[in-house]
Design a protein around this motif. Structure first.
Motif, PDB file in Angstrom:
ATOM      1  N   ARG A   1     -21.724 -21.369 -10.007  1.00  0.00           N
ATOM      2  CA  ARG A   1     -21.898 -22.084  -8.739  1.00  0.00           C
ATOM      3  C   ARG A   1     -22.961 -21.506  -7.813  1.00  0.00           C
ATOM      4  NH1 ARG A   1     -17.996 -22.084  -5.202  1.00  0.00           N
ATOM      5  NH2 ARG A   1     -18.637 -24.064  -4.315  1.00  0.00           N
ATOM      6  N   VAL A   2     -23.372 -20.282  -8.047  1.00  0.00           N
ATOM      7  CA  VAL A   2     -24.340 -19.663  -7.131  1.00  0.00           C
ATOM      8  C   VAL A   2     -25.569 -19.204  -7.920  1.00  0.00           C
ATOM      9  CG1 VAL A   2     -24.710 -17.925  -5.348  1.00  0.00           C
ATOM     10  CG2 VAL A   2     -22.421 -18.869  -5.707  1.00  0.00           C
ATOM     11  N   ALA A   3     -26.721 -19.704  -7.547  1.00  0.00           N
ATOM     12  CA  ALA A   3     -27.946 -19.376  -8.263  1.00  0.00           C
ATOM     13  C   ALA A   3     -28.306 -17.902  -8.101  1.00  0.00           C
ATOM     14  CB  ALA A   3     -29.098 -20.241  -7.744  1.00  0.00           C
ATOM     15  N   THR A   4     -28.984 -17.371  -9.089  1.00  0.00           N
ATOM     16  CA  THR A   4     -29.459 -15.994  -9.022  1.00  0.00           C
ATOM     17  C   THR A   4     -30.397 -15.839  -7.828  1.00  0.00           C
ATOM     18  OG1 THR A   4     -29.365 -15.824 -11.439  1.00  0.00           O
ATOM     19  CG2 THR A   4     -30.696 -14.185 -10.269  1.00  0.00           C
ATOM     20  N   PRO A   5     -30.220 -14.805  -7.000  1.00  0.00           N
ATOM     21  CA  PRO A   5     -31.098 -14.617  -5.836  1.00  0.00           C
ATOM     22  C   PRO A   5     -32.567 -14.580  -6.251  1.00  0.00           C
ATOM     23  CG  PRO A   5     -29.215 -13.149  -5.716  1.00  0.00           C
ATOM     24  CD  PRO A   5     -29.171 -13.771  -7.074  1.00  0.00           C
TER      25      PRO A   5
ATOM     26  N   MET B   1     -27.056 -11.854   2.365  1.00  0.00           N
ATOM     27  CA  MET B   1     -25.761 -11.200   2.160  1.00  0.00           C
ATOM     28  C   MET B   1     -24.695 -12.195   1.705  1.00  0.00           C
ATOM     29  SD  MET B   1     -25.421  -8.213   5.075  1.00  0.00           S
ATOM     30  CE  MET B   1     -25.587  -9.279   6.492  1.00  0.00           C
ATOM     31  N   LEU B   2     -24.737 -13.425   2.252  1.00  0.00           N
ATOM     32  CA  LEU B   2     -23.783 -14.445   1.825  1.00  0.00           C
ATOM     33  C   LEU B   2     -23.958 -14.780   0.351  1.00  0.00           C
ATOM     34  CD1 LEU B   2     -23.732 -16.951   4.831  1.00  0.00           C
ATOM     35  CD2 LEU B   2     -21.805 -15.626   3.963  1.00  0.00           C
ATOM     36  N   ILE B   3     -25.204 -14.860  -0.091  1.00  0.00           N
ATOM     37  CA  ILE B   3     -25.478 -15.167  -1.496  1.00  0.00           C
ATOM     38  C   ILE B   3     -24.954 -14.060  -2.396  1.00  0.00           C
ATOM     39  CG2 ILE B   3     -27.307 -15.484  -3.199  1.00  0.00           C
ATOM     40  CD1 ILE B   3     -28.952 -16.836  -0.975  1.00  0.00           C
ATOM     41  N   HIS B   4     -25.267 -12.818  -2.040  1.00  0.00           N
ATOM     42  CA  HIS B   4     -24.807 -11.691  -2.856  1.00  0.00           C
ATOM     43  C   HIS B   4     -23.276 -11.613  -2.859  1.00  0.00           C
ATOM     44  CE1 HIS B   4     -28.711 -10.093  -3.821  1.00  0.00           C
ATOM     45  NE2 HIS B   4     -29.053  -9.973  -2.535  1.00  0.00           N
ATOM     46  N   ASN B   5     -22.667 -11.876  -1.726  1.00  0.00           N
ATOM     47  CA  ASN B   5     -21.208 -11.831  -1.636  1.00  0.00           C
ATOM     48  C   ASN B   5     -20.569 -12.927  -2.479  1.00  0.00           C
ATOM     49  OD1 ASN B   5     -18.703 -10.780  -0.327  1.00  0.00           O
ATOM     50  ND2 ASN B   5     -18.603 -12.864   0.465  1.00  0.00           N
ATOM     51  N   ALA B   6     -21.157 -14.131  -2.442  1.00  0.00           N
ATOM     52  CA  ALA B   6     -20.608 -15.243  -3.228  1.00  0.00           C
ATOM     53  C   ALA B   6     -20.677 -14.944  -4.726  1.00  0.00           C
ATOM     54  CB  ALA B   6     -21.371 -16.524  -2.913  1.00  0.00           C
ATOM     55  N   ARG B   7     -21.668 -14.191  -5.133  1.00  0.00           N
ATOM     56  CA  ARG B   7     -21.828 -13.889  -6.564  1.00  0.00           C
ATOM     57  C   ARG B   7     -20.976 -12.707  -7.013  1.00  0.00           C
ATOM     58  NH1 ARG B   7     -26.014 -15.608  -9.573  1.00  0.00           N
ATOM     59  NH2 ARG B   7     -26.402 -13.529 -10.427  1.00  0.00           N
ATOM     60  N   SER B   8     -20.206 -12.143  -6.091  1.00  0.00           N
ATOM     61  CA  SER B   8     -19.332 -11.038  -6.477  1.00  0.00           C
ATOM     62  C   SER B   8     -18.138 -11.524  -7.292  1.00  0.00           C
ATOM     63  CB  SER B   8     -18.845 -10.282  -5.232  1.00  0.00           C
ATOM     64  OG  SER B   8     -18.059 -11.128  -4.401  1.00  0.00           O
ATOM     65  N   TYR B   9     -17.843 -12.824  -7.208  1.00  0.00           N
ATOM     66  CA  TYR B   9     -16.785 -13.429  -8.024  1.00  0.00           C
ATOM     67  C   TYR B   9     -17.453 -13.952  -9.293  1.00  0.00           C
ATOM     68  CZ  TYR B   9     -12.960 -16.619  -9.323  1.00  0.00           C
ATOM     69  OH  TYR B   9     -11.956 -17.285  -9.992  1.00  0.00           O
ATOM     70  N   TRP B  10     -17.057 -13.465 -10.453  1.00  0.00           N
ATOM     71  CA  TRP B  10     -17.833 -13.686 -11.668  1.00  0.00           C
ATOM     72  C   TRP B  10     -17.951 -15.163 -12.050  1.00  0.00           C
ATOM     73  CZ3 TRP B  10     -16.323 -15.984 -16.225  1.00  0.00           C
ATOM     74  CH2 TRP B  10     -14.945 -16.164 -16.438  1.00  0.00           C
ATOM     75  N   ILE B  11     -16.936 -15.967 -11.763  1.00  0.00           N
ATOM     76  CA  ILE B  11     -17.016 -17.390 -12.111  1.00  0.00           C
ATOM     77  C   ILE B  11     -18.089 -18.075 -11.271  1.00  0.00           C
ATOM     78  CG2 ILE B  11     -15.781 -19.591 -12.058  1.00  0.00           C
ATOM     79  CD1 ILE B  11     -13.265 -18.135 -12.837  1.00  0.00           C
ATOM     80  N   ASP B  12     -18.128 -17.765  -9.958  1.00  0.00           N
ATOM     81  CA  ASP B  12     -19.167 -18.338  -9.109  1.00  0.00           C
ATOM     82  C   ASP B  12     -20.550 -17.820  -9.511  1.00  0.00           C
ATOM     83  OD1 ASP B  12     -17.434 -19.857  -7.695  1.00  0.00           O
ATOM     84  OD2 ASP B  12     -17.321 -18.542  -5.949  1.00  0.00           O
TER      85      ASP B  12
ATOM     86  N   GLN C   1     -36.651 -11.291   2.192  1.00  0.00           N
ATOM     87  CA  GLN C   1     -35.335 -10.653   2.171  1.00  0.00           C
ATOM     88  C   GLN C   1     -34.829 -10.410   0.751  1.00  0.00           C
ATOM     89  OE1 GLN C   1     -34.295  -9.584   5.127  1.00  0.00           O
ATOM     90  NE2 GLN C   1     -36.166 -10.585   5.874  1.00  0.00           N
ATOM     91  N   PHE C   2     -35.532 -10.958  -0.231  1.00  0.00           N
ATOM     92  CA  PHE C   2     -35.085 -10.793  -1.615  1.00  0.00           C
ATOM     93  C   PHE C   2     -35.971  -9.830  -2.395  1.00  0.00           C
ATOM     94  CE2 PHE C   2     -33.208 -14.672  -0.112  1.00  0.00           C
ATOM     95  CZ  PHE C   2     -31.925 -14.608  -0.618  1.00  0.00           C
ATOM     96  N   ASN C   3     -36.677  -8.971  -1.652  1.00  0.00           N
ATOM     97  CA  ASN C   3     -37.457  -7.931  -2.307  1.00  0.00           C
ATOM     98  C   ASN C   3     -36.562  -6.804  -2.807  1.00  0.00           C
ATOM     99  OD1 ASN C   3     -40.027  -9.084  -2.007  1.00  0.00           O
ATOM    100  ND2 ASN C   3     -40.158  -8.387   0.122  1.00  0.00           N
ATOM    101  N   ASN C   4     -35.348  -6.704  -2.239  1.00  0.00           N
ATOM    102  CA  ASN C   4     -34.386  -5.713  -2.720  1.00  0.00           C
ATOM    103  C   ASN C   4     -32.984  -6.287  -2.549  1.00  0.00           C
ATOM    104  OD1 ASN C   4     -33.057  -4.680  -0.098  1.00  0.00           O
ATOM    105  ND2 ASN C   4     -35.255  -4.511   0.355  1.00  0.00           N
ATOM    106  N   ALA C   5     -32.015  -5.657  -3.164  1.00  0.00           N
ATOM    107  CA  ALA C   5     -30.640  -6.171  -3.162  1.00  0.00           C
ATOM    108  C   ALA C   5     -29.837  -5.730  -1.943  1.00  0.00           C
ATOM    109  CB  ALA C   5     -29.934  -5.710  -4.432  1.00  0.00           C
ATOM    110  N   TYR C   6     -30.475  -5.009  -1.008  1.00  0.00           N
ATOM    111  CA  TYR C   6     -29.731  -4.455   0.125  1.00  0.00           C
ATOM    112  C   TYR C   6     -30.179  -5.049   1.451  1.00  0.00           C
ATOM    113  CZ  TYR C   6     -28.607  -1.187  -3.555  1.00  0.00           C
ATOM    114  OH  TYR C   6     -28.193  -0.644  -4.750  1.00  0.00           O
TER     115      TYR C   6
END
Length: 261
Positions: free
Chosen positions: A162-166, A147-158, A135-140
């Motif tokens: 707090r959230v590892a790079t996918p 999707m939860l990981i990408h959404n959590a990283r939309s807040y720049w501080i997290d 699921q991490f072969n592309n960003a979509y």
């Protein structure tokens, strides 16, 4: 995860509605339905450094010391996580750390023997991990966890702290692999004093105890009350304020009656 030989339910990967922070009671029911009192959390070094948190002030000295430098060093720049997380990883009896998935599953099975737990099938675990990594072969990706990981990283501080790079779990650059046995336990009672709508503590015969009032979690609202049976811990402040207000007004009314007399 359960044993097929005993005809118990087998859970390899939790469905989205049982992800952490979603439906805790539902997750509890799913685990208990297997006949065992624990589940496994598979992650890697990059994830544990950013996302593994310990509860309690004594476990977070960088926060309680109010040191900006310690906070930045541990939460933003560390590749190993806080010192206490590292100690758990190195010495925790429920932690398995290995370089390969096959070695990791073997270590998990060694721990399982202590509690007569189910023997985990490497091929099934590998199939699930591969499906997750794909699921991490592309960003979509439309995978719920991705999707939860990408959404959590939309807040720049997290994103920064707090959230590892996918990434893929089996990417050696993010190793070693880690498995944590998560045990079920009762963390708190969520109150113990039964009250009426005025926050007046009730006796066993359900009559009000004169002059005794309760406010906050001790009043028992955590297991129900204003937020219902599925209340989340982060919402308890509202119940504290509500019950405190009710108790304060009831005490004021009671004192007013005393003054009149």
């Amino acid at each position: 995860m359960g044993s097929e030989e005993e005809q118990k339910p087998v859970i390899i990967r939790f469905p989205p509605y049982l992800f952490p922070g979603s439906d805790t009671l539902g997750t509890l029911r799913a685990i208990c339905a297997t006949g065992y009192d624990y589940s496994w959390f598979i992650l890697d070094q990059s994830i544990i450094a950013r996302e593994f948190a310990l509860s309690g002030s004594e476990q977070n000295p960088d926060l309680t010391s109010k040191s900006i430098w310690e906070l930045l060093k541990n939460r933003f720049f560390s590749t190993k996580g806080t010192v206490n997380v590292q100690l758990f990883q190195e010495n925790g009896k429920d932690f398995v750390v290995r370089d390969t998935l096959k070695e990791l599953v073997a270590g998990m099975n060694e721990l399982a023997k202590e509690r007569n737990g189910p023997v985990l099938d490497y091929d099934k675990i590998k199939e699930v991990v591969d499906a997750r990594d794909d699921q991490f072969n592309n960003a979509y990706s439309k995978d719920a966890q991705a999707m939860l990981i990408h959404n959590a990283r939309s807040y720049w501080i997290d994103k920064r702290s707090r959230v590892a790079t996918p990434h893929k779990l089996l990417d050696p650059a993010h190793g070693p692999l880690i498995a944590v046995r998560l045990n079920l336990l009762s963390r708190k009672t969520l109150g113990g004093l039964e009250t009426n709508l005025s926050s007046n503590v009730m006796r066993k015969d359900m009559t009000p105890f004169p002059g005794l009032y309760a406010a906050g979690e001790v009043a028992g609202f955590g297991g129900g009350g204003v937020h219902g049976y599925n209340s989340l811990e982060g919402t308890f402040l509202g119940g504290c304020i509500f019950s405190g207000r009710a108790a304060g007004r009831a005490v004021a009314d009671e004192l007013a009656e005393v003054v009149k007399e």
